[in-house]
Design a protein around this motif. Structure first.
Motif, PDB file in Angstrom:
ATOM      1  N   CYS A  79       0.786  -1.241   0.000  1.00 11.05           N
ATOM      2  CA  CYS A  79       0.000   0.000   0.000  1.00 11.05           C
ATOM      3  C   CYS A  79       0.813   1.283   0.000  1.00 11.05           C
ATOM      4  N   CYS A  80       2.007   1.272   0.533  1.00 12.02           N
ATOM      5  CA  CYS A  80       2.688   2.555   0.762  1.00 12.02           C
ATOM      6  C   CYS A  80       3.984   2.712  -0.023  1.00 12.02           C
ATOM      7  N   CYS A  81       4.977   1.943   0.363  1.00 10.17           N
ATOM      8  CA  CYS A  81       6.315   2.208  -0.163  1.00 10.17           C
ATOM      9  C   CYS A  81       7.049   0.881  -0.377  1.00 10.17           C
ATOM     10  N   LEU A  82       7.135   0.472  -1.606  1.00 12.08           N
ATOM     11  CA  LEU A  82       7.710  -0.823  -1.950  1.00 12.08           C
ATOM     12  C   LEU A  82       9.135  -1.045  -1.445  1.00 12.08           C
ATOM     13  N   PRO A  83      10.080  -0.137  -1.665  1.00  7.24           N
ATOM     14  CA  PRO A  83      11.464  -0.428  -1.257  1.00  7.24           C
ATOM     15  C   PRO A  83      11.632  -0.644   0.250  1.00  7.24           C
ATOM     16  N   PHE A  84      11.018   0.232   1.062  1.00  9.64           N
ATOM     17  CA  PHE A  84      11.160   0.081   2.505  1.00  9.64           C
ATOM     18  C   PHE A  84      10.362  -1.115   3.024  1.00  9.64           C
ATOM     19  N   GLY A  85       9.258  -1.425   2.368  1.00 10.32           N
ATOM     20  CA  GLY A  85       8.479  -2.601   2.744  1.00 10.32           C
ATOM     21  C   GLY A  85       9.246  -3.888   2.505  1.00 10.32           C
ATOM     22  N   ILE A  86       9.999  -3.938   1.430  1.00 11.43           N
ATOM     23  CA  ILE A  86      10.803  -5.138   1.146  1.00 11.43           C
ATOM     24  C   ILE A  86      11.885  -5.317   2.203  1.00 11.43           C
ATOM     25  N   VAL A  87      12.529  -4.236   2.598  1.00 16.01           N
ATOM     26  CA  VAL A  87      13.541  -4.323   3.666  1.00 16.01           C
ATOM     27  C   VAL A  87      12.891  -4.837   4.945  1.00 16.01           C
ATOM     28  N   ALA A  88      11.693  -4.331   5.268  1.00 17.22           N
ATOM     29  CA  ALA A  88      10.984  -4.775   6.464  1.00 17.22           C
ATOM     30  C   ALA A  88      10.633  -6.252   6.387  1.00 17.22           C
ATOM     31  N   ILE A  89      10.225  -6.726   5.210  1.00 16.78           N
ATOM     32  CA  ILE A  89       9.893  -8.146   5.042  1.00 16.78           C
ATOM     33  C   ILE A  89      11.137  -9.014   5.241  1.00 16.78           C
ATOM     34  N   LYS A 107       9.977  -3.570  12.172  1.00 15.62           N
ATOM     35  CA  LYS A 107       8.952  -2.593  12.537  1.00 15.62           C
ATOM     36  C   LYS A 107       9.407  -1.170  12.216  1.00 15.62           C
ATOM     37  N   MET A 108      10.693  -0.886  12.450  1.00 13.21           N
ATOM     38  CA  MET A 108      11.226   0.439  12.144  1.00 13.21           C
ATOM     39  C   MET A 108      11.083   0.746  10.652  1.00 13.21           C
ATOM     40  N   TRP A 109      11.494  -0.196   9.801  1.00 12.29           N
ATOM     41  CA  TRP A 109      11.410   0.026   8.360  1.00 12.29           C
ATOM     42  C   TRP A 109       9.959   0.105   7.889  1.00 12.29           C
ATOM     43  N   SER A 110       9.076  -0.630   8.550  1.00 11.38           N
ATOM     44  CA  SER A 110       7.653  -0.529   8.199  1.00 11.38           C
ATOM     45  C   SER A 110       7.132   0.875   8.479  1.00 11.38           C
ATOM     46  N   TRP A 111       7.485   1.424   9.636  1.00  9.08           N
ATOM     47  CA  TRP A 111       7.038   2.768   9.978  1.00  9.08           C
ATOM     48  C   TRP A 111       7.664   3.809   9.058  1.00  9.08           C
ATOM     49  N   ILE A 112       8.922   3.636   8.715  1.00 10.45           N
ATOM     50  CA  ILE A 112       9.567   4.569   7.779  1.00 10.45           C
ATOM     51  C   ILE A 112       8.850   4.524   6.428  1.00 10.45           C
ATOM     52  N   GLY A 113       8.580   3.333   5.933  1.00  4.53           N
ATOM     53  CA  GLY A 113       7.864   3.184   4.666  1.00  4.53           C
ATOM     54  C   GLY A 113       6.466   3.761   4.723  1.00  4.53           C
ATOM     55  N   PHE A 114       5.786   3.562   5.847  1.00  4.57           N
ATOM     56  CA  PHE A 114       4.442   4.118   6.012  1.00  4.57           C
ATOM     57  C   PHE A 114       4.495   5.644   5.985  1.00  4.57           C
ATOM     58  N   GLY A 115       5.452   6.218   6.697  1.00  3.29           N
ATOM     59  CA  GLY A 115       5.576   7.675   6.752  1.00  3.29           C
ATOM     60  C   GLY A 115       5.893   8.271   5.395  1.00  3.29           C
ATOM     61  N   ILE A 116       6.835   7.683   4.698  1.00  7.81           N
ATOM     62  CA  ILE A 116       7.196   8.189   3.371  1.00  7.81           C
ATOM     63  C   ILE A 116       6.046   8.012   2.388  1.00  7.81           C
ATOM     64  N   GLY A 117       5.381   6.873   2.447  1.00  9.16           N
ATOM     65  CA  GLY A 117       4.220   6.652   1.580  1.00  9.16           C
ATOM     66  C   GLY A 117       3.117   7.653   1.848  1.00  9.16           C
ATOM     67  N   LEU A 118       2.881   7.961   3.118  1.00  5.21           N
ATOM     68  CA  LEU A 118       1.859   8.934   3.484  1.00  5.21           C
ATOM     69  C   LEU A 118       2.217  10.330   2.965  1.00  5.21           C
ATOM     70  N   VAL A 119       3.474  10.711   3.105  1.00  3.58           N
ATOM     71  CA  VAL A 119       3.927  12.019   2.608  1.00  3.58           C
ATOM     72  C   VAL A 119       3.764  12.098   1.092  1.00  3.58           C
ATOM     73  N   VAL A 120       4.142  11.054   0.393  1.00  4.11           N
ATOM     74  CA  VAL A 120       4.020  11.052  -1.069  1.00  4.11           C
ATOM     75  C   VAL A 120       2.556  11.140  -1.491  1.00  4.11           C
ATOM     76  N   ILE A 121       1.692  10.416  -0.827  1.00  2.00           N
ATOM     77  CA  ILE A 121       0.260  10.463  -1.164  1.00  2.00           C
ATOM     78  C   ILE A 121      -0.308  11.856  -0.905  1.00  2.00           C
ATOM     79  N   LEU A 122       0.048  12.440   0.242  1.00  2.00           N
ATOM     80  CA  LEU A 122      -0.449  13.791   0.544  1.00  2.00           C
ATOM     81  C   LEU A 122       0.076  14.827  -0.451  1.00  2.00           C
ATOM     82  N   LEU A 123       1.352  14.723  -0.813  1.00  2.00           N
ATOM     83  CA  LEU A 123       1.905  15.645  -1.821  1.00  2.00           C
ATOM     84  C   LEU A 123       1.191  15.482  -3.160  1.00  2.00           C
TER      85      LEU A 123
END
Length: 106
Positions: free
Chosen positions: A45-55, A81-97
């Protein structure tokens, strides 16, 4: 089961660890939340690169826990969990922009 003192694997019927002499009666199975579900959601849903690192970090947790490396398993779960939150935050910023730019363009 693993010895809580030395981390060696023990047979199920063992009451005392043969390696260190620790009491095996108080051994509880360790359950560590790997954060895999959150990592998958962030990846989709948010950010593929950071999500893959989290997985990748989340996938390490069960193997490390099974090997008795509980500290390393907990660290891998924390990094997942850290990378998931980073990916969520970046994905949210990109969607809002994207929303802001779409509104500004129209």
């Amino acid at each position: 089961m693993f010895c809580p003192k030395c981390g060696k694997e023990l047979p199920a019927e063992t009451a005392v660890c043969p390696s260190c002499g620790g009491n095996a009666g108080s051994i509880q199975p360790v359950k560590i939340n790997s954060g895999l579900i959150g990592a998958i959601i962030v990846t989709v849903c948010c950010c593929l690169p950071f999500g893959i690192v989290a997985i990748v970090y989340a996938a390490k947790v069960p193997g490390l826990a099974a090997a008795g490396q509980f500290v390393e398993a907990q660290e891998a779960a924390s990094k997942s969990k850290m990378w998931s939150w980073i990916g969520f935050g970046i994905g949210l910023v990109v969607i809002l922009l994207n929303i802001i730019l779409q509104v500004a363009a129209s």
